[in-house]
Design a protein around this motif. Structure first.
Motif, PDB file in Angstrom:
ATOM      1  N   ARG A  59       0.819  -1.218   0.000  1.00 45.30           N
ATOM      2  CA  ARG A  59       0.000   0.000   0.000  1.00 45.30           C
ATOM      3  C   ARG A  59       0.850   1.265   0.000  1.00 45.30           C
ATOM      4  NH1 ARG A  59      -2.977   3.253   3.899  1.00 45.30           N
ATOM      5  NH2 ARG A  59      -2.104   2.029   5.620  1.00 45.30           N
ATOM      6  N   PHE A  60       0.515   2.147  -0.920  1.00 44.42           N
ATOM      7  CA  PHE A  60       1.069   3.490  -0.950  1.00 44.42           C
ATOM      8  C   PHE A  60      -0.002   4.493  -0.529  1.00 44.42           C
ATOM      9  CE2 PHE A  60       3.957   1.355  -3.857  1.00 44.42           C
ATOM     10  CZ  PHE A  60       5.176   1.999  -3.675  1.00 44.42           C
ATOM     11  N   VAL A  61       0.438   5.625   0.009  1.00 43.53           N
ATOM     12  CA  VAL A  61      -0.439   6.766   0.285  1.00 43.53           C
ATOM     13  C   VAL A  61       0.162   7.972  -0.440  1.00 43.53           C
ATOM     14  CG1 VAL A  61      -1.227   5.851   2.494  1.00 43.53           C
ATOM     15  CG2 VAL A  61       0.796   7.344   2.420  1.00 43.53           C
ATOM     16  N   PRO A  62      -0.520   9.116  -0.447  1.00 45.30           N
ATOM     17  CA  PRO A  62       0.045  10.274  -1.146  1.00 45.30           C
ATOM     18  C   PRO A  62       1.430  10.657  -0.619  1.00 45.30           C
ATOM     19  CG  PRO A  62      -2.263  10.647  -0.695  1.00 45.30           C
ATOM     20  CD  PRO A  62      -1.896   9.395   0.028  1.00 45.30           C
ATOM     21  N   MET A  63       2.231  11.203  -1.496  1.00 44.45           N
ATOM     22  CA  MET A  63       3.577  11.624  -1.138  1.00 44.45           C
ATOM     23  C   MET A  63       3.558  12.689  -0.048  1.00 44.45           C
ATOM     24  SD  MET A  63       5.879  14.293  -1.585  1.00 44.45           S
ATOM     25  CE  MET A  63       5.294  15.200  -3.011  1.00 44.45           C
ATOM     26  N   ARG A  64       4.449  12.492   0.945  1.00 43.77           N
ATOM     27  CA  ARG A  64       4.713  13.539   1.935  1.00 43.77           C
ATOM     28  C   ARG A  64       6.216  13.746   1.976  1.00 43.77           C
ATOM     29  NH1 ARG A  64       2.740  12.992   8.072  1.00 43.77           N
ATOM     30  NH2 ARG A  64       4.981  12.760   8.476  1.00 43.77           N
ATOM     31  N   GLU A  65       6.652  14.992   1.840  1.00 38.03           N
ATOM     32  CA  GLU A  65       8.054  15.277   1.586  1.00 38.03           C
ATOM     33  C   GLU A  65       9.012  14.753   2.650  1.00 38.03           C
ATOM     34  OE1 GLU A  65       5.665  18.190  -0.775  1.00 38.03           O
ATOM     35  OE2 GLU A  65       5.570  17.292   1.235  1.00 38.03           O
ATOM     36  N   ASP A  66       8.583  14.700   3.904  1.00 39.79           N
ATOM     37  CA  ASP A  66       9.499  14.240   4.947  1.00 39.79           C
ATOM     38  C   ASP A  66       9.606  12.720   5.005  1.00 39.79           C
ATOM     39  OD1 ASP A  66       6.799  14.181   5.823  1.00 39.79           O
ATOM     40  OD2 ASP A  66       7.469  13.997   7.905  1.00 39.79           O
ATOM     41  N   LEU A  67       8.702  12.032   4.308  1.00 39.34           N
ATOM     42  CA  LEU A  67       8.684  10.560   4.341  1.00 39.34           C
ATOM     43  C   LEU A  67       9.111   9.940   3.016  1.00 39.34           C
ATOM     44  CD1 LEU A  67       5.326  10.003   6.252  1.00 39.34           C
ATOM     45  CD2 LEU A  67       7.651   9.928   7.193  1.00 39.34           C
ATOM     46  N   ALA A  68       8.674  10.512   1.924  1.00 34.03           N
ATOM     47  CA  ALA A  68       8.979   9.960   0.600  1.00 34.03           C
ATOM     48  C   ALA A  68      10.304  10.533   0.108  1.00 34.03           C
ATOM     49  CB  ALA A  68       7.853  10.280  -0.381  1.00 34.03           C
ATOM     50  N   THR A  69      11.385   9.954   0.584  1.00 35.44           N
ATOM     51  CA  THR A  69      12.731  10.409   0.236  1.00 35.44           C
ATOM     52  C   THR A  69      13.567   9.218  -0.213  1.00 35.44           C
ATOM     53  OG1 THR A  69      13.628  10.024   2.450  1.00 35.44           O
ATOM     54  CG2 THR A  69      12.565  12.163   2.049  1.00 35.44           C
ATOM     55  N   PRO A  70      14.661   9.460  -0.924  1.00 31.46           N
ATOM     56  CA  PRO A  70      15.550   8.346  -1.275  1.00 31.46           C
ATOM     57  C   PRO A  70      16.025   7.561  -0.063  1.00 31.46           C
ATOM     58  CG  PRO A  70      16.062  10.250  -2.608  1.00 31.46           C
ATOM     59  CD  PRO A  70      15.051  10.714  -1.592  1.00 31.46           C
ATOM     60  N   ALA A  71      16.179   8.239   1.079  1.00 31.34           N
ATOM     61  CA  ALA A  71      16.620   7.543   2.293  1.00 31.34           C
ATOM     62  C   ALA A  71      15.601   6.505   2.746  1.00 31.34           C
ATOM     63  CB  ALA A  71      16.871   8.557   3.408  1.00 31.34           C
ATOM     64  N   SER A  72      14.318   6.741   2.427  1.00 29.94           N
ATOM     65  CA  SER A  72      13.265   5.810   2.867  1.00 29.94           C
ATOM     66  C   SER A  72      13.388   4.452   2.207  1.00 29.94           C
ATOM     67  CB  SER A  72      11.883   6.405   2.571  1.00 29.94           C
ATOM     68  OG  SER A  72      11.634   6.458   1.173  1.00 29.94           O
ATOM     69  N   TRP A  73      14.095   4.382   1.069  1.00 25.24           N
ATOM     70  CA  TRP A  73      14.224   3.107   0.369  1.00 25.24           C
ATOM     71  C   TRP A  73      15.004   2.077   1.181  1.00 25.24           C
ATOM     72  CZ3 TRP A  73      15.946   6.120  -4.581  1.00 25.24           C
ATOM     73  CH2 TRP A  73      14.835   6.772  -5.119  1.00 25.24           C
TER      74      TRP A  73
END
Length: 240
Positions: A59-73
């Motif tokens: 499940r994905f939700v809408p992008m949030r800048e503090d969460l959807a980052t390259p580091a999150s991978w």
């Protein structure tokens, strides 16, 4: 809490591999289920064979800048961790909210899924690295392709929980059948009854098609009246 993945009986897989998604929607309609065809899922590559497996949901939700980052991978909750949790034979069903401007998976993740013997990928979103994904051999059904990574528009939040994909409620371990007409869901609790009815319906329609090819008219044949039902039953006894 995520839900444990269950395996699917190979005999069931074999039976459903001979049943079209069109037939399944008819059988499920007769059982009162209309919303079982996942919208926005088309074969990425022409000629993909039908696949059958239990749903492994993401499940994905809408992008949030503090969460959807390259580091999150590289985080514990990531698409990478989800791929490593996928059991052999499952079908990954991904809720991308119908977003089409960011690819949820690319060639590397799909290659790993192929190595883990995942049966296929179904999403109402899109993928990236199309040529590479096709090269992995993983069967994919989606809305198309986009160059940007998922973090451009989406935030990944979890796997193996109920999702909405293409307007359909999908629960972990529901059964997915996917072919050139798209992806159809069979609720896990109805599996045995649907398989029995679907195999019978497929055989009946095969007989009807043979009658049509011999010049029979549709009235009283499709659906069959009592006389044609009797003819079909007599024929069916010879092939069972």
């Amino acid at each position: 809490m995520t839900i444990e993945s269950l395996t699917l009986d190979p005999v069931t897989v074999q039976k459903l591999s001979g049943v079209t998604t069109a037939t399944l929607t008819t059988v499920l309609l007769k059982k009162g289920l209309r919303n079982v065809w996942i919208r926005g899922t088309k074969p990425l590559k022409p000629g993909q064979a039908r696949v059958v497996g239990r749903a492994f949901t993401l499940r994905f939700v809408p992008m949030r800048e503090d969460l959807a980052t390259p580091a999150s991978w590289g985080a514990p909750i990531s698409t990478r961790s989800a791929v490593e949790a996928m059991p052999a034979g499952c079908i990954a069903v991904v809720d991308a909210m119908g977003v089409t401007d960011a690819g949820i998976f690319g060639d590397i993740l799909c290659a790993r899924m192929q190595k883990r013997q995942v049966a296929g990928l179904v999403t109402d979103g899109v993928i990236r690295d199309r040529d590479g994904v096709v090269g992995t051999g993983l069967p994919v059904w989606c809305q198309g392709t986009a160059a940007p990574a998922s973090a451009a528009s989406l935030t990944f939040v979890n796997w193996q929980e109920p999702i909405a994909c293409g307007g359909v409620a999908v629960f972990p371990n529901d059964i997915m059948v996917v072919d050139t007409d798209g992806a159809v869901l069979i609720p896990a609790d109805l599996l045995d009854a649907v398989v029995e009815a679907a195999v019978e319906q497929e055989q009946l329609e095969g007989w009807i098609m043979s009658e049509v090819n011999q010049g029979a008219v549709l009235t009283g044949l499709y659906p069959p009246n009592e006389a044609n039902k009797a003819r079909y039953e007599a024929w069916a006894k010879t092939v069972r």
